[in-house]
Write an enzyme that holds these catalytic residues in place. Sequence first.
Site, PDB file in Angstrom:
ATOM      1  N   ALA A  15      37.072  -9.014   2.254  1.00 32.47           N
ATOM      2  CA  ALA A  15      37.444  -7.760   1.588  1.00 32.47           C
ATOM      3  C   ALA A  15      36.212  -6.962   1.172  1.00 32.47           C
ATOM      4  O   ALA A  15      36.310  -5.765   0.897  1.00 32.47           O
ATOM      5  CB  ALA A  15      38.315  -8.039   0.371  1.00 32.47           C
ATOM      6  N   LYS A  17      33.748  -8.475  -1.183  1.00 26.07           N
ATOM      7  CA  LYS A  17      33.374  -8.872  -2.545  1.00 26.07           C
ATOM      8  C   LYS A  17      31.868  -8.871  -2.740  1.00 26.07           C
ATOM      9  O   LYS A  17      31.360  -8.347  -3.733  1.00 26.07           O
ATOM     10  CB  LYS A  17      33.919 -10.274  -2.854  1.00 26.07           C
ATOM     11  N   THR A  18      31.149  -9.482  -1.811  1.00 28.03           N
ATOM     12  CA  THR A  18      29.701  -9.607  -1.971  1.00 28.03           C
ATOM     13  C   THR A  18      29.018  -8.250  -1.907  1.00 28.03           C
ATOM     14  O   THR A  18      28.103  -7.969  -2.694  1.00 28.03           O
ATOM     15  CB  THR A  18      29.120 -10.536  -0.900  1.00 28.03           C
ATOM     16  N   LYS A  39      27.704 -17.691  -7.332  1.00 24.59           N
ATOM     17  CA  LYS A  39      28.641 -17.969  -6.235  1.00 24.59           C
ATOM     18  C   LYS A  39      28.882 -19.471  -6.306  1.00 24.59           C
ATOM     19  O   LYS A  39      28.171 -20.257  -5.668  1.00 24.59           O
ATOM     20  CB  LYS A  39      28.016 -17.560  -4.895  1.00 24.59           C
ATOM     21  N   SER A  43      31.223 -21.628   1.593  1.00 25.08           N
ATOM     22  CA  SER A  43      31.251 -22.252   2.917  1.00 25.08           C
ATOM     23  C   SER A  43      30.745 -21.221   3.922  1.00 25.08           C
ATOM     24  O   SER A  43      30.655 -20.036   3.630  1.00 25.08           O
ATOM     25  CB  SER A  43      32.668 -22.726   3.263  1.00 25.08           C
ATOM     26  N   GLY A 119      34.092 -15.214  -6.497  1.00 20.86           N
ATOM     27  CA  GLY A 119      34.903 -16.273  -5.933  1.00 20.86           C
ATOM     28  C   GLY A 119      34.735 -16.371  -4.427  1.00 20.86           C
ATOM     29  O   GLY A 119      33.795 -15.826  -3.839  1.00 20.86           O
TER      30      GLY A 119
END
Length: 236
Positions: A15, A17-18, A39, A43, A119
């Site tokens: 989406a 986020k980072t 974080k 993975s 997340g």
Amino acid sequence: MTPNAFFVTGTDTDAGKTLIASSLLHLARRRGLTTAAGKPVASGSVLTPDGLRNDDALALQAQCAPALSYDTVNPLAFEPAIAPHIAALEAGTELSLAGLLAPMQTLLKQQADLTLIEGAGGWRVPINETASLSDLAVALDLPVILVVGVRLGAINHARLTLEAIERDGLRVAGWVANVVDDRTSRLTANLATLDHWLSQRAGIPCLGSVSHLADPTPERVGHCLDLDPLLEPHER
């Protein structure tokens, strides 16, 4: 509750986020504020001479001022780009809420002017058979920044995610519309509908709308975002 600390979640994997978190941290740094990022589990990491390194965690680490060690930002990294709990089991370990909570509590104790904990995937990504990453946000008692990856289906995903966050007893402090698919049919109408349900009806500040960019950077995306709704009045 730690002032100016937030949990960043998204409507789905990829989406943005980072990108949004890094851009908000960049804006804070430009104002001369201290920044920190976490974080807790990642993975999709690459083995380097220094150990496993995840691109998202590295992007967050780059926006921390004063600088933080990689292990402080990302205490748990796994190589395959799969659900974190499955990656952990394949690596011979099991994720636990306590194991994720402790390093993030340590991070929050630094009392940076802006701290963002990101997340993985969406709100209900599991960490084991009984707990999810949403339980980490609840345990940390952090307000949430919701990154909406604007593509077909985003309206439903955004509303469901908002309902789940509020049902868990947390406040959504702001949301961002991040256009991940610029071919989305009726894009303008979709953005207006998101604004109706999230801002007008739910009263959540929109921190910005980010168009699809071929080469997105925190500097470029930062121009599309508003940091003020997240900051204490004396820091604006």
